[in-house]
Scaffold this active site. Structure first.
Site, PDB file in Angstrom:
ATOM      1  N   LYS A   1       0.176  -4.800  12.718  1.00  0.00           N
ATOM      2  CA  LYS A   1       1.131  -4.485  11.663  1.00  0.00           C
ATOM      3  C   LYS A   1       2.289  -5.475  11.721  1.00  0.00           C
ATOM      4  CE  LYS A   1       2.491  -0.431  10.827  1.00  0.00           C
ATOM      5  NZ  LYS A   1       2.496  -0.913   9.432  1.00  0.00           N
ATOM      6  N   GLY A   2       3.130  -5.447  10.701  1.00  0.00           N
ATOM      7  CA  GLY A   2       4.339  -6.259  10.758  1.00  0.00           C
ATOM      8  C   GLY A   2       4.341  -7.438   9.823  1.00  0.00           C
ATOM      9  N   GLY A   3       3.329  -7.501   8.932  1.00  0.00           N
ATOM     10  CA  GLY A   3       3.354  -8.567   7.925  1.00  0.00           C
ATOM     11  C   GLY A   3       4.651  -8.527   7.133  1.00  0.00           C
ATOM     12  N   GLY A   4       5.178  -7.325   6.947  1.00  0.00           N
ATOM     13  CA  GLY A   4       6.440  -7.173   6.209  1.00  0.00           C
ATOM     14  C   GLY A   4       7.652  -7.159   7.118  1.00  0.00           C
TER      15      GLY A   4
ATOM     16  N   ALA B   1      -1.406  -1.359   7.109  1.00  0.00           N
ATOM     17  CA  ALA B   1      -1.676  -2.237   8.261  1.00  0.00           C
ATOM     18  C   ALA B   1      -2.203  -3.562   7.733  1.00  0.00           C
ATOM     19  CB  ALA B   1      -2.693  -1.593   9.195  1.00  0.00           C
ATOM     20  N   ASP B   2      -2.056  -4.590   8.559  1.00  0.00           N
ATOM     21  CA  ASP B   2      -2.590  -5.911   8.193  1.00  0.00           C
ATOM     22  C   ASP B   2      -4.041  -6.061   8.650  1.00  0.00           C
ATOM     23  OD1 ASP B   2      -0.090  -6.943   7.109  1.00  0.00           O
ATOM     24  OD2 ASP B   2       0.611  -6.713   9.165  1.00  0.00           O
TER      25      ASP B   2
ATOM     26  N   THR C   1       0.852  -1.203   0.000  1.00  0.00           N
ATOM     27  CA  THR C   1       0.000   0.000   0.000  1.00  0.00           C
ATOM     28  C   THR C   1       0.881   1.244   0.000  1.00  0.00           C
ATOM     29  OG1 THR C   1      -1.521  -1.315   1.341  1.00  0.00           O
ATOM     30  CG2 THR C   1      -2.072   1.005   1.035  1.00  0.00           C
TER      31      THR C   1
ATOM     32  N   GLU D   1       8.627   0.859  12.174  1.00  0.00           N
ATOM     33  CA  GLU D   1       7.358   1.542  11.865  1.00  0.00           C
ATOM     34  C   GLU D   1       6.777   2.197  13.117  1.00  0.00           C
ATOM     35  OE1 GLU D   1       5.871  -1.152   8.066  1.00  0.00           O
ATOM     36  OE2 GLU D   1       5.311  -1.774  10.080  1.00  0.00           O
TER      37      GLU D   1
HETATM   38  C1  5RP Z   1       4.963  -4.033   7.257  1.00  0.00           C
HETATM   39  C2  5RP Z   1       3.569  -3.625   7.600  1.00  0.00           C
HETATM   40  C3  5RP Z   1       2.665  -3.316   6.452  1.00  0.00           C
HETATM   41  O1  5RP Z   1       2.224  -1.999   6.570  1.00  0.00           O
HETATM   42  C4  5RP Z   1       1.504  -4.273   6.485  1.00  0.00           C
HETATM   43  O2  5RP Z   1       2.007  -5.595   6.448  1.00  0.00           O
HETATM   44  C5  5RP Z   1       0.561  -4.042   5.302  1.00  0.00           C
HETATM   45  O3  5RP Z   1       1.218  -4.366   4.121  1.00  0.00           O
HETATM   46  P1  5RP Z   1       0.511  -4.222   2.691  1.00  0.00           P
HETATM   47  O4  5RP Z   1       0.290  -2.779   2.462  1.00  0.00           O
HETATM   48  O5  5RP Z   1       1.494  -4.850   1.739  1.00  0.00           O
HETATM   49  O6  5RP Z   1      -0.781  -5.011   2.747  1.00  0.00           O
HETATM   50  O7  5RP Z   1       3.165  -3.529   8.721  1.00  0.00           O
HETATM   51  O8  5RP Z   1       5.694  -4.355   8.405  1.00  0.00           O
END
Ligand code: 5RP
Length: 217
Positions: free
Chosen positions: A96-99, A85-86, A34, A105
């Site tokens: 958060k934190g999928g990435g 955000a997830d 995003t 952050e």
């Molecule tokens: C990374 C995050 C991202 O903001 C969250 O995972 C959302 O990712 P995306 O925009 O790809 O859906 O917290 O640590």
């Protein structure tokens, strides 16, 4: 059957956030797909801004879009931070934190006068669901894991700060209490539960529109 284009929703939310940025601002840039739309939109606006990035991936992409990135070492406040955000619950608790960038952050979000979250509509949930991303110190890793029942190491490289990524499975029905427990656990460098008190506004792409949600602290 109606199919929802979540990519288009992410882009719409990101472009709405880019429109909040004005010349002279110091802007914190989150991480993820995003935020990638935000970087493109900010690049197109060609503003006189300086940015800090929450990950090497964001720094590289932002630079490709012509944005000026500064190290986040001698800056005590940011005007605005924008991140994805997830999950977003009705009060604006976030996961958060999928990435895997949640520690940086959180630091960037906390340093900003305004923290704006950008999501597609599929990120809205009635109740937060596990897992909660964790960043753990490598020192004492097994003892930290033993103190965190339900934590599973993520198959991912170390973070840029040398942290080990993991995911905590289990009950997230009281995010306040879980967040306090994680904050108090030695060896936990960061976690992905962000409280409504950190959030200024959530911009939600829904169909062709962008809605905003205010946090309920
Ligand atoms: C990374 C995050 C991202 O903001 C969250 O995972 C959302 O990712 P995306 O925009 O790809 O859906 O917290 O640590």
């Amino acid at each position: 059957m109606v199919t929802v284009d979540h990519e288009h929703e992410k882009q719409a939310a990101a472009e709405a956030a880019a429109n909040l940025v004005t010349d002279g601002m110091l802007v914190g840039l989150g991480t993820g797909s995003t935020v990638a739309y935000l970087l493109a939109a900010l690049g197109r606006r060609n503003l006189a801004i300086s940015c800090v990035a929450t990950s090497p991936a964001t720094e590289a992409l932002a630079t490709r879009h012509g944005l000026r990135i500064q190290p986040f070492e001698e800056i005590d406040h940011l005007d605005l931070a924008v991140d994805g955000a997830d999950q977003v619950d009705p009060r604006c608790w976030l996961i958060k934190g999928g990435g895997g960038a949640h520690t940086r952050e959180r630091i960037v979000a906390a340093a900003a006068y305004r923290f704006v979250v950008i999501v597609s509509s599929n990120k809205l949930v009635e109740r937060l669901q596990a897992p909660v991303p964790l960043e753990l110190l490598a020192f004492g890793l097994d003892s930290t894991l033993a103190a965190l029942s339900g934590a599973v190491l993520r198959s991912a490289p170390r973070t840029p700060d040398g942290g080990v990524l993991a995911d905590l499975h289990g009950d997230v029905s009281d995010p306040d209490q879980l967040s306090a427990r994680l904050n108090a656990t030695p060896g936990v460098v960061g976690h992905g539960l962000f409280p409504p008190t950190m959030v200024s506004m959530v911009l939600i792409g829904r169909g062709g529109e962008v809605e905003s949600r205010q946090p309920v602290a």
